[in-house]
Enzyme design. Sequence first.
Site, PDB file in Angstrom:
ATOM      1  N   HIS A 188      53.047   5.571  26.261  1.00 59.77           N
ATOM      2  CA  HIS A 188      53.671   5.153  25.010  1.00 59.77           C
ATOM      3  C   HIS A 188      54.472   3.877  25.170  1.00 59.77           C
ATOM      4  O   HIS A 188      54.546   3.056  24.253  1.00 59.77           O
ATOM      5  CB  HIS A 188      54.545   6.283  24.469  1.00 59.77           C
ATOM      6  CG  HIS A 188      53.759   7.269  23.674  1.00 59.77           C
ATOM      7  ND1 HIS A 188      54.124   8.577  23.520  1.00 59.77           N
ATOM      8  CD2 HIS A 188      52.612   7.109  22.981  1.00 59.77           C
ATOM      9  CE1 HIS A 188      53.237   9.186  22.751  1.00 59.77           C
ATOM     10  NE2 HIS A 188      52.307   8.318  22.423  1.00 59.77           N
ATOM     11  N   ARG A 326      34.211   5.338  15.335  1.00 63.38           N
ATOM     12  CA  ARG A 326      33.630   6.205  16.350  1.00 63.38           C
ATOM     13  C   ARG A 326      33.995   7.636  16.024  1.00 63.38           C
ATOM     14  O   ARG A 326      35.173   7.948  15.817  1.00 63.38           O
ATOM     15  CB  ARG A 326      34.162   5.859  17.745  1.00 63.38           C
ATOM     16  CG  ARG A 326      33.576   6.825  18.782  1.00 63.38           C
ATOM     17  CD  ARG A 326      34.009   6.519  20.163  1.00 63.38           C
ATOM     18  NE  ARG A 326      35.401   6.857  20.385  1.00 63.38           N
ATOM     19  CZ  ARG A 326      36.048   6.549  21.509  1.00 63.38           C
ATOM     20  NH1 ARG A 326      35.425   5.858  22.447  1.00 63.38           N
ATOM     21  NH2 ARG A 326      37.295   6.900  21.666  1.00 63.38           N
ATOM     22  N   ASN A 437      34.632   1.249  29.811  1.00 64.18           N
ATOM     23  CA  ASN A 437      35.609   2.079  30.538  1.00 64.18           C
ATOM     24  C   ASN A 437      34.911   3.308  31.128  1.00 64.18           C
ATOM     25  O   ASN A 437      35.021   3.595  32.312  1.00 64.18           O
ATOM     26  CB  ASN A 437      36.735   2.558  29.604  1.00 64.18           C
ATOM     27  CG  ASN A 437      37.412   1.418  28.878  1.00 64.18           C
ATOM     28  OD1 ASN A 437      37.326   0.276  29.310  1.00 64.18           O
ATOM     29  ND2 ASN A 437      38.073   1.715  27.778  1.00 64.18           N
ATOM     30  N   ASP A 438      34.199   4.018  30.260  1.00 64.49           N
ATOM     31  CA  ASP A 438      33.512   5.207  30.754  1.00 64.49           C
ATOM     32  C   ASP A 438      32.258   4.847  31.536  1.00 64.49           C
ATOM     33  O   ASP A 438      31.954   5.480  32.546  1.00 64.49           O
ATOM     34  CB  ASP A 438      33.155   6.143  29.588  1.00 64.49           C
ATOM     35  CG  ASP A 438      34.335   7.019  29.220  1.00 64.49           C
ATOM     36  OD1 ASP A 438      34.990   7.531  30.141  1.00 64.49           O
ATOM     37  OD2 ASP A 438      34.624   7.161  28.017  1.00 64.49           O
ATOM     38  N   ARG A 448      38.455   7.242  35.956  1.00 68.51           N
ATOM     39  CA  ARG A 448      39.083   6.019  35.433  1.00 68.51           C
ATOM     40  C   ARG A 448      40.606   6.077  35.447  1.00 68.51           C
ATOM     41  O   ARG A 448      41.270   5.061  35.284  1.00 68.51           O
ATOM     42  CB  ARG A 448      38.567   5.704  34.016  1.00 68.51           C
ATOM     43  CG  ARG A 448      38.961   6.695  32.975  1.00 68.51           C
ATOM     44  CD  ARG A 448      38.167   6.512  31.691  1.00 68.51           C
ATOM     45  NE  ARG A 448      38.938   5.875  30.636  1.00 68.51           N
ATOM     46  CZ  ARG A 448      38.527   5.751  29.381  1.00 68.51           C
ATOM     47  NH1 ARG A 448      37.310   6.185  29.030  1.00 68.51           N
ATOM     48  NH2 ARG A 448      39.259   5.176  28.469  1.00 68.51           N
ATOM     49  N   CYS A 485      32.905  -2.621  23.621  1.00 67.20           N
ATOM     50  CA  CYS A 485      34.229  -2.271  23.104  1.00 67.20           C
ATOM     51  C   CYS A 485      35.149  -1.698  24.164  1.00 67.20           C
ATOM     52  O   CYS A 485      36.236  -1.240  23.865  1.00 67.20           O
ATOM     53  CB  CYS A 485      34.122  -1.315  21.911  1.00 67.20           C
ATOM     54  SG  CYS A 485      33.416   0.279  22.363  1.00 67.20           S
TER      55      CYS A 485
HETATM   56  C1  PEP Z   1      34.989   3.145  26.721  1.00 59.91           C
HETATM   57  O1  PEP Z   1      34.723   4.181  27.332  1.00 59.91           O
HETATM   58  O2  PEP Z   1      34.801   1.995  27.188  1.00 59.91           O
HETATM   59  C2  PEP Z   1      35.579   3.221  25.379  1.00 59.91           C
HETATM   60  C3  PEP Z   1      35.767   2.134  24.657  1.00 59.91           C
HETATM   61  O3  PEP Z   1      35.971   4.443  24.930  1.00 59.91           O
HETATM   62  P1  PEP Z   1      37.337   5.179  25.388  1.00 59.91           P
HETATM   63  O4  PEP Z   1      38.130   4.199  26.195  1.00 59.91           O
HETATM   64  O5  PEP Z   1      38.016   5.588  24.135  1.00 59.91           O
HETATM   65  O6  PEP Z   1      36.803   6.322  26.178  1.00 59.91           O
HETATM   66 MG    MG Z   2      34.658   6.055  26.306  1.00 56.59          MG
END
Ligand code: PEP
Ligand code: MG
Length: 560
Positions: A188, A326, A437-438, A448, A485
Amino acid sequence: MSGEEAAPDFRGIGVSPGTVFGPAYLVAEPIGVDAAEPAGSAADAPKVAQAYQDVAAELDELAARREGEFAEILAMTADLARDKGLLKSTLKQLELGKGVTAAVYNAVAEYALMLESIGGYMAERVTDLQSIRDRVIAKLRGVPAPGVAHFAEPGVVVAKDLSPAQTADFDLSKVLAIVTEFGGPTSHTAILAATLGIPAVVAAPEVTKIAAGSGVLVDGRTGSVWADPDPEFVQAQLVAAQKREEFLASTTGDGQTADGMPVALKVNIGTLADAQKLHEADVQGVGLLRTEFMFLTGAQAPSIDAQESNFRGILEAFAGKPVTVRTLDIGADKPVPFIDQSGEENPALGQRGIRLCQANQELLDVQLSALGNVAKENTRVMAPMVATVAEAKWFAELARAKGIANVGIMIETPAAAIQARRLMERADLDFVSIGTNDLTQYVMAADRLHPALTELNDPWQVAVLELIRGICEAGQATDTHIGVCGEAAGDPILALVLVGLGVYSLSMSAAKVPAVRAALARHTLAQCQELARIALAADSASEAKASVSAQIAETVALCG
Ligand code: PEP
Ligand code: MG
């Protein structure tokens, strides 16, 4: 040392850009348990319950004085102070004979352990919980709540960790920057600092060793912190930061390469408040609306009416610009109170995203109905965590049946990346958005959120870039729009590589857009393609980044 480069004394994660210098205000440590208190009993219950109630009321009051995300977070903390489970376990401690402050302390410790074992977003709520503990204990001991009591002049707040409640107590007009020893990019503290435009660095080990009142230089972009630096060096850094800001502000409008190839620059948001704050920003729409933020705190899923009004507000705020919604990505690091996931041994590989929605179809059905009821021509919808053709087809058919015309999926599992073309064709997708990210965590088999695995968890990993290249080729073959994204989109240097690989839109937090826009404007598509070739030829993430950076040193200096 003069105005030359000086190694920072502390390094953390820069979570809100800006370079500032000022005196350090150290946030006082909480007062803790009263070692001399008498044993407790059930008779103390009303007093303790009242202390929780009073703290909740104070937090509500603080929330009422703020707006947007800040107010929401404070209200959420107030709810946590009213949590019946927390009170119950405190009362249990009293019955065991613990004194009133020890009872609160132990009950919070128990609760925190539970949140930590869930990990991710919930683990980062532990700071909020501890701030409740410290306030309740301060109340029971009859002393003021811990924090910075008084700012004589503007300065840098240095703390082990900060809760939104503490931040709300500050005179924010006097806070030049925030630096904490703990906290992560999704804590936060980080979210609030970025929202308020206050430079911030989190996870900077030992930073609380800075002496109170000494001069501190903070670079919220790189995460560097200097204690008592040379005045000439400070001056040089402030001037350089000012020049950088002026340079970045001089490039405006729609994203494009130096030779005019359009690259849409969009923002990632989570709430209606974000949308209202950013609706006039110089961006080309929303590339990722993380809808799960609407679901994380309530005891039940929000009603269809509540969801509709939320979507309506967001779509209206960005009228005329695309908004990519999403669908629910709950599970793993984003659990919700109304679905029991305690049986998950391995949440990141468990029932999250579309898998959870298939098991609880009502949830997705209501969400898509709400969106379909208010969808306009700017509305796009995509599903997270898709791994199979069957999932992609199921989702696309459901979304279209609800009247949403523009349908895609996120590509964030290796399975989706490897068979991107098959997914695009079989589900007739309009677009895909790569969640780096994932995708990185799953390709590299590296959690991660694991602090020891940050090197593996780097979207510059060549295996990740190879997969993105393949996805872009599939997109070209099937005429499917490809966006990114994940956090990678907001790295101005990696963004050039992504465009060189064939990505047409980049979505990131709003503060990152100017640097990405400026970097793109300095290079042609052919140069981006050359940078992509250089990155793909590397043997490691660090080599890829270093080789690309070496080619465009001036861009790195100006935008990186
Ligand atoms: C990602 O995984 O890159 C993504 C944008 O989704 P989140 O970070 O919400 O898992
Ligand atoms: Mg993701």
